[in-house]
Design a protein around this motif. Structure first.
Motif, mmCIF file in Angstrom:
data_model
loop_
_atom_site.group_PDB
_atom_site.id
_atom_site.type_symbol
_atom_site.label_atom_id
_atom_site.label_comp_id
_atom_site.label_asym_id
_atom_site.label_seq_id
_atom_site.Cartn_x
_atom_site.Cartn_y
_atom_site.Cartn_z
ATOM 1 N N PHE A 1 0.860 -1.181 0.000
ATOM 2 C CA PHE A 1 0.000 0.000 0.000
ATOM 3 C C PHE A 1 0.897 1.232 0.000
ATOM 4 C CE2 PHE A 1 -3.289 2.603 2.604
ATOM 5 C CZ PHE A 1 -3.827 3.137 1.458
ATOM 6 N N PRO A 2 1.127 1.831 -1.187
ATOM 7 C CA PRO A 2 2.060 2.953 -1.261
ATOM 8 C C PRO A 2 1.487 4.228 -0.652
ATOM 9 C CG PRO A 2 1.013 2.605 -3.387
ATOM 10 C CD PRO A 2 0.493 1.523 -2.477
ATOM 11 N N PHE B 1 0.718 7.844 -1.583
ATOM 12 C CA PHE B 1 0.454 8.414 -2.896
ATOM 13 C C PHE B 1 -0.166 9.786 -2.750
ATOM 14 C CE2 PHE B 1 -0.537 7.717 -7.458
ATOM 15 C CZ PHE B 1 0.551 6.942 -7.799
ATOM 16 N N GLY B 2 0.070 10.659 -3.722
ATOM 17 C CA GLY B 2 -0.549 11.983 -3.681
ATOM 18 C C GLY B 2 0.426 13.045 -4.107
ATOM 19 N N TRP C 1 -3.609 1.565 -9.730
ATOM 20 C CA TRP C 1 -3.216 0.530 -8.767
ATOM 21 C C TRP C 1 -4.314 0.328 -7.725
ATOM 22 C CZ3 TRP C 1 -3.064 2.214 -3.741
ATOM 23 C CH2 TRP C 1 -2.718 3.546 -3.488
ATOM 24 N N GLY D 1 -7.601 18.623 3.413
ATOM 25 C CA GLY D 1 -6.505 18.036 4.184
ATOM 26 C C GLY D 1 -5.572 19.111 4.705
ATOM 27 N N VAL E 1 -4.753 19.728 0.166
ATOM 28 C CA VAL E 1 -5.373 18.926 -0.898
ATOM 29 C C VAL E 1 -6.841 18.772 -0.538
ATOM 30 C CG1 VAL E 1 -5.430 16.627 -1.959
ATOM 31 C CG2 VAL E 1 -3.251 17.751 -1.521
ATOM 32 N N HIS F 1 -0.189 7.658 5.467
ATOM 33 C CA HIS F 1 -1.537 7.278 5.040
ATOM 34 C C HIS F 1 -2.628 8.181 5.598
ATOM 35 C CE1 HIS F 1 -0.171 3.963 2.680
ATOM 36 N NE2 HIS F 1 0.459 3.423 3.701
ATOM 37 N N ARG G 1 -8.526 10.267 8.241
ATOM 38 C CA ARG G 1 -8.787 10.446 6.810
ATOM 39 C C ARG G 1 -10.164 9.919 6.442
ATOM 40 N NH1 ARG G 1 -5.092 6.765 3.175
ATOM 41 N NH2 ARG G 1 -6.082 8.032 1.571
ATOM 42 N N GLY H 1 -9.074 6.911 -5.173
ATOM 43 C CA GLY H 1 -8.253 7.402 -4.071
ATOM 44 C C GLY H 1 -8.358 8.892 -3.810
ATOM 45 N N TYR H 2 -8.444 9.697 -4.869
ATOM 46 C CA TYR H 2 -8.381 11.150 -4.663
ATOM 47 C C TYR H 2 -9.566 11.713 -3.886
ATOM 48 C CZ TYR H 2 -11.186 11.583 -9.040
ATOM 49 O OH TYR H 2 -12.148 11.478 -10.010
ATOM 50 N N ILE I 1 -9.578 11.831 1.204
ATOM 51 C CA ILE I 1 -8.685 12.891 1.683
ATOM 52 C C ILE I 1 -8.009 12.501 3.004
ATOM 53 C CG2 ILE I 1 -8.687 15.277 2.595
ATOM 54 C CD1 ILE I 1 -8.674 15.123 -0.489
ATOM 55 N N LYS I 2 -6.677 12.629 2.988
ATOM 56 C CA LYS I 2 -5.862 12.325 4.173
ATOM 57 C C LYS I 2 -5.746 13.571 5.047
ATOM 58 C CE LYS I 2 -2.303 10.783 1.506
ATOM 59 N NZ LYS I 2 -1.055 10.043 1.170
ATOM 60 N N HIS I 3 -5.313 13.379 6.288
ATOM 61 C CA HIS I 3 -5.066 14.495 7.218
ATOM 62 C C HIS I 3 -6.265 15.458 7.245
ATOM 63 C CE1 HIS I 3 -1.055 13.014 6.166
ATOM 64 N NE2 HIS I 3 -1.218 13.471 4.944
HETATM 65 N N1 LIG Z 1 -4.497 15.257 2.011
HETATM 66 C C1 LIG Z 1 -4.273 14.463 0.940
HETATM 67 N N2 LIG Z 1 -5.145 13.480 0.682
HETATM 68 C C2 LIG Z 1 -4.962 12.668 -0.381
HETATM 69 C C3 LIG Z 1 -3.873 12.855 -1.266
HETATM 70 C C4 LIG Z 1 -2.960 13.910 -0.956
HETATM 71 O O1 LIG Z 1 -1.958 14.153 -1.658
HETATM 72 N N3 LIG Z 1 -3.181 14.675 0.164
HETATM 73 N N4 LIG Z 1 -3.712 12.024 -2.350
HETATM 74 C C5 LIG Z 1 -4.893 11.276 -2.813
HETATM 75 C C6 LIG Z 1 -4.592 10.197 -3.735
HETATM 76 S S1 LIG Z 1 -4.373 10.597 -5.367
HETATM 77 C C7 LIG Z 1 -4.616 8.887 -3.355
HETATM 78 S S2 LIG Z 1 -4.444 7.618 -4.459
HETATM 79 C C8 LIG Z 1 -4.745 8.531 -1.933
HETATM 80 C C9 LIG Z 1 -3.500 7.762 -1.511
HETATM 81 O O2 LIG Z 1 -3.617 7.325 -0.191
HETATM 82 P P1 LIG Z 1 -2.369 6.638 0.492
HETATM 83 O O3 LIG Z 1 -1.230 7.612 0.458
HETATM 84 O O4 LIG Z 1 -2.809 6.261 1.858
HETATM 85 O O5 LIG Z 1 -2.061 5.432 -0.375
HETATM 86 O O6 LIG Z 1 -4.903 9.636 -1.079
HETATM 87 C C10 LIG Z 1 -5.651 10.681 -1.619
HETATM 88 N N5 LIG Z 1 -5.839 11.673 -0.582
#
Ligand SMILES: Nc1nc2c(c(=O)[nH]1)N[C@H]1C(S)=C(S)[C@@H](COP(=O)(O)O)O[C@H]1N2
Ligand SMILES: [Mo]
Length: 232
Positions: free
Chosen positions: A24-25, A27-28, A79, A116, A120, A149, A154, A162-163, A166-168
């Motif tokens: 699980f990479p 990514f972002g 992926w 985030g 993002v 992650h 998130r 994935g996009y 949203i993380k954080h």
């Molecule tokens: N805050 C934030 N959320 C984000 C992103 C990011 O760059 N910043 N990238 C998005 C993308 S394109 C993907 S594929 C997933 C990746 O989640 P991972 O890093 O846990 O694999 O988070 C999504 N949420």
């Protein structure tokens, strides 16, 4: 604690155009830098069409039932990470308990802009946000969410690319129409579908999903190489 399988694939099958990874990479927009710092007392700010802006401390979420869900994670670049065990809260539960009471009663909510700590963002339709399988997750595979992650918390919407996830997550803007933002040239070229449903292959805002696979595959190859180097 309940564990619910939300995976929609039959064993061994993936949504159209996806290929499984055995890891699980991260990514972002940032694959190598330090993830945004986690505040001592993290909150999710609620802004926009509200009576007054509020802040939900993450500790308040413990009032709601914690759930664990196994799902696959699909990046729009092609992926898929399979069988991830997310733990957290149903987003619909969080919305009903903490967010909806703050919303301006005169407003008709159409979208939630998820923001985030790295700025993002994604504007999800209210219907997609309140779907059964959407979680606010603070744990992955039995561990607190790693910075890579999305620590401290998130969005996990496994039926959307994935996009959307949203993380954080630190702010949710309550919107009464789809927010229109300035797009850069690259953003216009790669601009994601506003619903991003993986089984419908809604990869791109205007082009059919299958047509955009090759350029995305190139992006995937380049970014995965960087992500792998940063991890190992
Ligand atoms: N805050 C934030 N959320 C984000 C992103 C990011 O760059 N910043 N990238 C998005 C993308 S394109 C993907 S594929 C997933 C990746 O989640 P991972 O890093 O846990 O694999 O988070 C999504 N949420
Ligand atoms: Mo992605």
């Amino acid at each position: 604690m309940t564990t619910i399988e939300t995976r929609r694939r039959a064993p061994g099958t993936l949504p159209p155009g996806q290929r499984a990874l055995d890891w699980f990479p991260r990514f972002g927009i940032d694959l190598t830098g330090p993830p945004p710092a986690v505040p001592d007392q993290p909150v999710i700010a609620i802004t926009g069409a509200v009576c007054a802006p509020i802040e939900i401390p993450l500790t308040a979420l413990d009032e709601l039932p914690r759930i664990t869900r196994r799902s696959d994670f699909h990046c729009v670049s092609g992926w898929t990470a399979v069988d991830l065990d997310w733990s957290g809260w149903s987003f619909a539960d969080v919305y009903a308990a903490f967010i909806e009471p703050a919303v301006d009663p005169a407003a008709t909510v159409t979208h939630l802009e998820l923001v985030g700590a790295d700025d993002v963002r994604f504007a999800i339709t209210i219907a997609d946000a309140l779907a059964d399988d959407v979680l606010l997750a603070d744990r992955l595979d039995g561990e607190p969410l790693h910075g890579a992650h999305g620590a401290p918390i998130r969005i996990v919407s496994p039926s959307q690319y994935g996009y959307v996830n949203i993380k954080h997550l630190c702010r949710i803007e309550i919107c009464t129409s789809e927010p229109k933002r300035q797009r850069s040239f690259l953003d216009t070229l790669l601009h994601g579908h506003s619903r991003a449903r993986v089984w419908e292959e809604e990869r791109h805002g205007t082009l059919p999903g299958w047509l955009i696979r090759p350029p995305y595959r190139l992006v995937k190859a380049i970014m995965l190489r960087t992500a792998a180097r940063a991890t190992h």
